[in-house]
Design an enzyme around this catalytic site. Structure first.
Site, PDB file in Angstrom:
ATOM      1  N   ALA A  67       9.242  -3.838  -5.785  1.00 47.54           N
ATOM      2  CA  ALA A  67       8.674  -2.564  -5.359  1.00 47.54           C
ATOM      3  C   ALA A  67       8.169  -2.693  -3.935  1.00 47.54           C
ATOM      4  CB  ALA A  67       7.542  -2.148  -6.294  1.00 47.54           C
ATOM      5  N   ASP A  68       8.022  -1.547  -3.302  1.00 45.59           N
ATOM      6  CA  ASP A  68       7.396  -1.502  -1.986  1.00 45.59           C
ATOM      7  C   ASP A  68       6.478  -0.295  -1.948  1.00 45.59           C
ATOM      8  OD1 ASP A  68       7.302  -2.600   0.828  1.00 45.59           O
ATOM      9  OD2 ASP A  68       7.695  -0.482   1.194  1.00 45.59           O
ATOM     10  N   THR A  69       5.295  -0.494  -1.395  1.00 44.68           N
ATOM     11  CA  THR A  69       4.338   0.597  -1.239  1.00 44.68           C
ATOM     12  C   THR A  69       4.097   0.817   0.245  1.00 44.68           C
ATOM     13  OG1 THR A  69       3.303   0.104  -3.368  1.00 44.68           O
ATOM     14  CG2 THR A  69       2.013   1.417  -1.803  1.00 44.68           C
ATOM     15  N   ALA A 104       8.289   2.748  -3.958  1.00 39.10           N
ATOM     16  CA  ALA A 104       9.672   2.719  -4.435  1.00 39.10           C
ATOM     17  C   ALA A 104       9.831   1.496  -5.327  1.00 39.10           C
ATOM     18  CB  ALA A 104      10.641   2.654  -3.265  1.00 39.10           C
TER      19      ALA A 104
END
EC number: 3.6.1.9
Length: 192
Positions: A67-69, A104
């Site tokens: 994930a990426d924030t 995401a």
């Protein structure tokens, strides 16, 4: 089949535990997270989660989750601040304003990819220079997109959110459960 978390984030480990999931392995990928010139925040976040999940070594039947924030103020991406001065600039720019937090998530099993992004709105109250200075001394801004973590001391700066609290922390639980079920994670057998 092994379940691999492609992240070094203790927050993502904690959030997975809320789903009753413990990874068989934790393998944070090494990728270049520099935004492309003119890249918009949502596209950037999705690209980074895809690159992360592609970079994690796994067997053909293993499930990999990455994930990426990203914190976005308009079209501007506020990444992880390099130092306290940059963190202070980020906090000043967020002060008294709403911004977006985009997370995401990408799940890979063999050659298949499932992904989803979640966009939440966050309002930061007006911050005094004293509040910013006191917060910076906690060190909680280090390694955090936008220089804050809503689940830490900076939570006192946030009077309002719209969206997913868990996504703001770093992993949207409902969406992650759907992606893992689609990939055939044993925790969700019979749920689809």
């Amino acid at each position: 089949m092994a379940f691999i978390l492609g992240s070094g984030s203790p927050r993502r480990l904690d959030l997975l535990a809320q789903l009753g999931i413990t990874p068989d392995a934790v393998r944070p990928p090494e990728i270049d997270e520099t935004p492309a010139k003119g890249e918009l925040p949502r596209a950037y976040c999705t690209r980074i989660s895809r690159e992360k999940v592609a970079a994690v070594e796994a067997g053909p039947d293993d499930i990999v989750l990455c994930a990426d924030t990203t914190v976005a103020l308009g079209r501007r991406i506020l990444g992880k601040p390099a130092d306290a001065d940059e963190a202070a600039r980020f906090l000043r720019s967020l002060s008294g304003r709403r911004h977006r937090v985009i997370t995401a998530v990408a799940v890979r099993r063999g050659g298949r990819l499932w992904e989803r992004d979640v966009v939440s709105q966050v309002k930061v109250k007006r911050l005094s220079e004293g509040e910013i200075s006191a917060y910076l001394t906690t060190g909680d801004w280090q390694g955090k997109a936008g220089a804050y973590a809503i689940q830490g001391p900076a939570g006192a700066f946030v009077p309002w959110i719209s969206g997913s609290f868990s996504a703001i922390v770093g992993l949207p639980l409902a969406e992650t459960a759907v992606l893992l079920a689609a990939a055939g994670h044993s925790k969700f057998k019979g749920d689809t």
